[in-house]
Design a protein around this motif. Structure first.
Motif, short mmCIF file in Angstrom:
data_model
loop_
_atom_site.label_atom_id
_atom_site.label_comp_id
_atom_site.label_asym_id
_atom_site.label_seq_id
_atom_site.Cartn_x
_atom_site.Cartn_y
_atom_site.Cartn_z
N SER A 1 0.79 -1.03 0.02
CA SER A 1 0.02 -0.03 -0.08
C SER A 1 0.80 1.32 0.00
CB SER A 1 -0.85 0.02 1.36
OG SER A 1 0.16 -0.09 2.39
N GLY A 2 0.34 2.22 -0.24
CA GLY A 2 0.91 3.65 -0.22
C GLY A 2 2.18 3.65 -1.27
N PHE A 3 1.80 3.19 -2.30
CA PHE A 3 2.94 3.31 -3.69
C PHE A 3 3.08 4.60 -4.09
CE2 PHE A 3 0.41 -0.97 -4.04
CZ PHE A 3 1.72 -1.59 -3.93
N ALA A 4 2.19 5.58 -3.68
CA ALA A 4 2.58 6.86 -4.25
C ALA A 4 3.49 7.90 -3.13
CB ALA A 4 1.26 7.71 -4.25
N ALA A 5 3.85 7.12 -2.19
CA ALA A 5 4.64 7.79 -1.26
C ALA A 5 5.99 8.43 -1.83
CB ALA A 5 5.08 6.67 -0.15
N SER A 6 6.82 9.39 -1.23
CA SER A 6 7.74 9.94 -1.78
C SER A 6 9.15 8.98 -1.54
CB SER A 6 8.23 11.12 -1.25
OG SER A 6 8.60 11.02 0.29
N GLU A 7 9.96 9.22 -2.33
CA GLU A 7 11.01 8.32 -2.13
C GLU A 7 11.54 8.21 -0.80
OE1 GLU A 7 14.26 8.53 -5.32
OE2 GLU A 7 15.69 8.20 -3.59
N ARG A 8 11.71 9.41 -0.15
CA ARG A 8 12.29 9.54 1.25
C ARG A 8 11.32 8.73 2.09
NH1 ARG A 8 12.97 14.90 3.90
NH2 ARG A 8 12.42 13.69 5.73
N GLU A 9 10.04 8.78 2.02
CA GLU A 9 9.17 8.22 2.98
C GLU A 9 9.29 6.56 2.80
OE1 GLU A 9 5.04 10.95 3.38
OE2 GLU A 9 5.67 10.14 1.24
N ILE B 1 10.82 1.13 4.57
CA ILE B 1 11.57 -0.39 4.42
C ILE B 1 12.63 -0.32 5.34
CG2 ILE B 1 12.69 -1.78 2.60
CD1 ILE B 1 10.66 -0.45 0.56
N ILE B 2 13.49 0.63 5.27
CA ILE B 2 14.70 0.56 6.23
C ILE B 2 14.24 0.07 7.57
CG2 ILE B 2 16.60 1.71 7.32
CD1 ILE B 2 17.14 2.82 4.44
N THR B 3 13.21 0.97 8.02
CA THR B 3 12.63 0.66 9.43
C THR B 3 12.30 -1.01 9.75
OG1 THR B 3 11.71 2.88 9.61
CG2 THR B 3 11.08 1.25 11.24
N ALA B 4 11.69 -1.38 8.44
CA ALA B 4 11.35 -2.87 8.70
C ALA B 4 12.61 -3.77 8.37
CB ALA B 4 10.44 -3.25 7.45
N GLU C 1 5.05 0.62 -12.68
CA GLU C 1 6.51 0.71 -12.07
C GLU C 1 6.69 0.54 -10.92
OE1 GLU C 1 8.61 2.75 -14.56
OE2 GLU C 1 7.33 1.90 -15.91
N ALA C 2 7.98 0.42 -10.66
CA ALA C 2 8.56 0.10 -9.11
C ALA C 2 8.34 1.41 -8.36
CB ALA C 2 10.00 -0.05 -9.04
N TYR C 3 7.62 1.23 -6.96
CA TYR C 3 7.67 2.48 -6.30
C TYR C 3 8.97 3.39 -6.22
CZ TYR C 3 8.20 -1.38 -2.87
OH TYR C 3 8.69 -2.39 -2.28
N ALA C 4 8.78 4.94 -6.17
CA ALA C 4 9.93 5.27 -5.85
C ALA C 4 10.77 5.26 -4.38
CB ALA C 4 9.69 6.95 -5.72
N VAL C 5 12.00 4.29 -4.68
CA VAL C 5 12.70 4.30 -3.40
C VAL C 5 14.24 3.92 -3.65
CG1 VAL C 5 12.70 1.71 -3.89
CG2 VAL C 5 12.68 2.27 -1.53
N ASN C 6 15.10 4.42 -2.61
CA ASN C 6 16.61 4.40 -2.86
C ASN C 6 17.04 2.97 -2.64
OD1 ASN C 6 19.31 4.59 -2.40
ND2 ASN C 6 18.98 6.97 -2.03
N PHE C 7 17.04 2.28 -3.87
CA PHE C 7 17.55 0.92 -3.73
C PHE C 7 18.91 0.63 -3.14
CE2 PHE C 7 14.24 0.42 -7.29
CZ PHE C 7 13.52 -0.63 -6.25
#
Ligand code: DGT
Ligand code: CA
Ligand code: CA
Length: 584
Positions: A451-459, A464-467, A488-494
C-alpha cells in the motif's frame, strides 16, 4: 539469406516515398524488392563475390538501388532512407504497419482528418470519423480498428510467464503433428530460441528453430502455419515463416539443415549484443561466424556448426549458458574460464512464500503441502497474509494460531518440513503487522509493502529501512513493488535499502509470479554488490503456481547467481541458522 530483409527495407522505403508523393520511384523500389525476394541466390554472397556489379544483375536493380543495398549490407542502414523517414511526419512509419492501410489511404486520412499518429488514428476510429470519409465506410473503419488491436498486441512485449508455456504448447503441437507424417525427423531438435531461451523477463516475439533436411522443411512449415493457435500468416517460405497467433503474439520459425543447427541455435538465441561480441572474437581468431557455421577466414573451410558447444570451444571459450548471453562480461569471463557456476533447478530445496485458503490462496494447506512434497522439496514456508491485508483476507491472530495447529498435525503425516510463516505487511511507519510475541513464534517472516505506492522516495525508503532493522523480519518480499506492464517500481532508494538489508543480514526475495519477477535481473546485479543473499520464491496462490519457480530461477541465472547466493538451496539445518541468527 538476407534477401527478405533487404526486400522488406525496399518495400518500406517505397511506402514512405509514396506517402511523400515522390512520383515514380515507389514502383521501381517495389519491383526491385519483389525480384530480390524471389531471387534464388543469397544476395549477401552475390555482393561479396561480385560486388555492386553482381547486384545490378538482379532484374529491376539499377545503379542507385544497388548502391543503397551495398550500403545496407555493409552498415545495416541506408543514410538516405533514414533521412526520408526523418522527413515523413513522425508517426508515419508506425502507421504504415497497420495492415491494409496503404500509403494512399494514409495520405487521405492525413489530409482530410489530420491523422498523423497512431493515437490520432485511434481517436478517429473511436469517434467514427473514418466511416464518413468517401472511399472508407463502416467496414473499412472496422477493419482499421481490428488492425490497430492486432498491431498493439504484436508490438507489446509478452511476460516470460506467458510466453514460455505458450511456446511449449506450440512446440508440442508441432511435434504431435509431425510425429506421424515425417519419419526420420529428429523431433528433439525443435526448440525455442531468442530472448525466450535467455529467459528474459519479457519477450518481444517468440523464435523457434527446427532442424531438418531440405526435403522435410516444407512439411514443418505446413504444420506450423496450420497450427490451431495460428491466426494470420505473415510470411511462409522454405527457411523462415512468421505467423501472428490468434492471441495476437508474433512467432517466427526457422528451419535449418543439421550441419548448421548449432550455429543457427547460437545465432538466434542472441542476444544481438552477445553475437556481435562473439563474431568479433571469431574474426580476431581468423574465423568467420554466421548462422550457417564457423568458417576459416582464409580457406573458407567449415570448422564447426553442428552444436553450440563446438562453436564456443573452437573459439577458445567455455560454454556460455543462454541466460548469460547479454554481453555483460560473459565473453571475457568465458575466455578466462571464470564463468559462474549458475544455480540450477535441482539445487532448490524449498519454497519460502505461498498462500493457502487461510488467506487468498485457492487451495487448502494440506493440498499445498502434498503437492510441494510430491515435487521433492525438503521444506516449504506457508506465508498467508497478515491481519491488515483485508482485501486478501489477512489472518487475525486467532486464525494464525489455528493454522499452526494444522501445520503441526500435518507434520505427522508428511515427510516435508512445513515452516510457520507469514507474509507480514510493512505498515506505513515501517512497523510489522503482528506484535513481537507472535512474530517470534514464526519460523519465517516475509515482509511486504502492499500500500501507499505514491509515497515520496524518502518516505518509502525510510519505511522499508525501518522494517529491515526489525530483528523479526527475515525476507523482503518483491522488493521493488513493480507489476510488469502495469505498475512501475515505487520510488525508493535501492542503494540505501540494499545497504540496510546487508547490514542487518536480510534476505532479498526473487518473486516468481509472472506479473512480478521482482527483483529483476538489473536489481539483482545491484543487490549482489552489497553481498546480499537471495531466495527464489513462487508466492503461489494455487498448486499450479508452484511450478513458476523456473521464471525466478531464470532471473537469478541471468544475474550470475550461484547456489551459495540463494538460501533456499541450503538444507533446512543451515537455513534455520540463517534465520535464527537474524533474530538473536
Ligand atoms: P525480443 O524478441 O525483442 O524479445 O528479443 P530477441 O533477442 O529474441 O530478438 P529477435 O527476435 O529480434 O532476434 C532473435 C535473435 O536473432 C537475437 O537474439 C539475435 C539474432 N539477431 C537478430 N538480429 C540480429 C542482428 O542484427 N545481428 C546479430 N548479430 N544477431 C541478430
Ligand atoms: Ca524474439
Ligand atoms: Ca524474432
Amino acid at each position: 539469406m538476407r534477401n527478405r530483409e533487404v526486400a522488406e527495407l525496399l518495400y518500406e522505403t517505397a511506402d514512405i516515398m509514396e506517402f511523400q508523393q515522390i512520383e515514380w520511384k515507389p514502383r521501381a523500389y517495389r519491383r526491385a524488392a519483389q525480384n530480390i525476394e524471389n531471387f534464388g541466390e543469397d544476395i549477401e554472397k552475390v555482393y561479396e563475390k561480385k560486388g555492386k556489379k553482381g547486384l545490378t544483375e538482379i532484374p529491376g536493380v539499377g545503379e542507385s538501388i544497388a548502391d543503397h543495398i551495398a550500403e545496407y549490407l555493409k552498415t545495416g542502414k541506408v543514410e538516405k532512407f533514414e533521412g526520408l523517414k526523418g522527413k515523413a511526419p513522425s508517426g508515419t512509419a508506425e502507421l504504415m504497419e497497420i495492415r491494409g492501410l496503404g500509403a494512399k489511404k494514409m495520405k487521405k486520412l492525413a489530409d482530410k482528418l489530420e491523422i498523423k499518429t497512431m493515437s490520432d488514428l485511434k481517436n478517429a476510429v473511436k469517434s467514427h470519423r473514418i466511416r464518413r470519409l468517401s472511399g472508407f465506410g463502416v467496414k473499412s473503419e472496422e477493419n482499421i480498428a481490428r488492425a490497430i488491436e492486432n498491431y498493439e498486441k504484436s508490438h507489446s512485449r509478452i511476460p516470460l510467464g506467458k510466453a514460455l508455456p505458450l511456446a511449449e504448447e506450440i512446440i508440442s503441437g508441432l511435434k504431435e503433428e509431425l510425429k506421424n507424417g515425417t519419419p526420420g525427423l529428429d523431433l528433439s531438435r525443435i526448440i525455442y530460441t531468442g530472448s525466450l531461451r535467455r529467459l528474459k523477463e519479457t519477450i518481444g516475439d517468440i523464435d523457434i528453430l527446427a532442424e531438418a533436411e531440405e526435403a522435410d522443411a516444407g512439411k514443418i512449415m505446413d504444420a506450423f502455419v496450420s497450427l490451431p493457435e495460428a491466426g494470420q500468416v505473415v510470411s511462409k517460405g522454405r527457411t523462415r515463416s512468421s505467423v501472428i497467433l490468434k492471441e495476437g503474439f508474433a512467432i517466427d520459425l526457422r528451419v535449418v539443415p543439421p550441419e548448421s543447427y548449432g550455429a543457427a541455435l547460437q545465432y538466434f538465441t542472441g542476444s544481438k549484443e552477445h553475437n556481435i561480441g562473439l563474431r568479433n572474437i571469431a574474426l580476431r581468431e581468423g574465423y568467420k561466424l554466421s548462422e550457417y557455421g564457423l568458417y576459416s577466414k582464409n580457406s573458407g573451410e567449415r570448422i564447426a556448426g553442428k552444436s553450440e558447444e563446438e562453436i564456443y570451444r573452437k573459439l577458445g571459450l567455455e560454454y556460455i549458458a543462454p541466460e548469460l548471453r547479454e554481453n555483460r562480461g560473459e565473453l571475457k569471463a568465458a575466455a578466462k574460464n571464470e564463468l559462474p557456476e549458475l544455480v540450477d533447478a535441482g539445487d532448490l530445496r524449498g519454497d519460502l512464500h505461498m498462500h493457502t485458503d487461510y488467506s487468498e490462496g485457492a487451495e487448502s494447506l494440506e493440498t499445498m503441502v502434498e503437492k510441494a512434497e510430491s515435487m521433492g522439496y525438503e521444506y516449504i514456508a506457508v506465508t498467508d497474509h497478515s491481519r491488515s491485508q483485508r482485501i486478501a483476507n489477512g489472518m487475525d491472530i486467532e486464525t494464525l494460531k489455528e493454522q499452526w495447529k494444522e501445520i503441526k498435525s500435518l507434520s505427522k503425516r508428511f515427510r516435508i518440513k512445513v515452516l510457520r510463516g507469514s507474509e507480514v505487511e510493512i505498515l506505513k511507519d515501517g512497523s510489522l503487522d503482528y506484535p513481537d510475541e507472535i512474530l517470534k513464534e514464526l519460523d519465517v517472516v516475509v515482509g511486504a509493502v502492499h500500500s501507499g505506492f505514491a509515497a515520496s522516495e524518502r518516505e518509502m525508503t525510510g519505511r522499508i529501512i525501518t522494517a529491515l532493522e526489525n530483528k523479526h523480519l527475515d525476507i523482503l518480499a518483491h522488493p521493488s513493488g513493480r507489476l510488469l506492464g502495469k505498475r512501475e517500481a515505487y520510488a525508493v532508494n535501492f542503494g540505501k535499502v540494499f545497504e540496510a538489508a546487508a547490514e542487518n543480514g536480510k534476505v532479498m526475495e526473487i518473486n516468481c509470479q509472472p506479473s512480478r519477477l521482482d527483483l529483476n535481473d538489473e536489481l539483482i546485479f545491484r543487490a549482489k554488490d552489497y553481498e546480499l543473499k537471495f531466495c527464489i520464491s513462487t508466492d503461489s496462490h494455487s498448486v499450479s503456481d508452484l511450478a513458476s519457480m523456473r521464471y525466478g530461477l531464470g532471473q537469478a541465472r541471468r544475474s550470475w547467481l550461484e547456489k551459495e547466493d540463494i538460501v533456499n538451496t541450503y538444507p533446512y539445518s543451515r537455513l534455520k541458522e540463517v534465520f535464527k541468527k537474524l533474530r538473536d
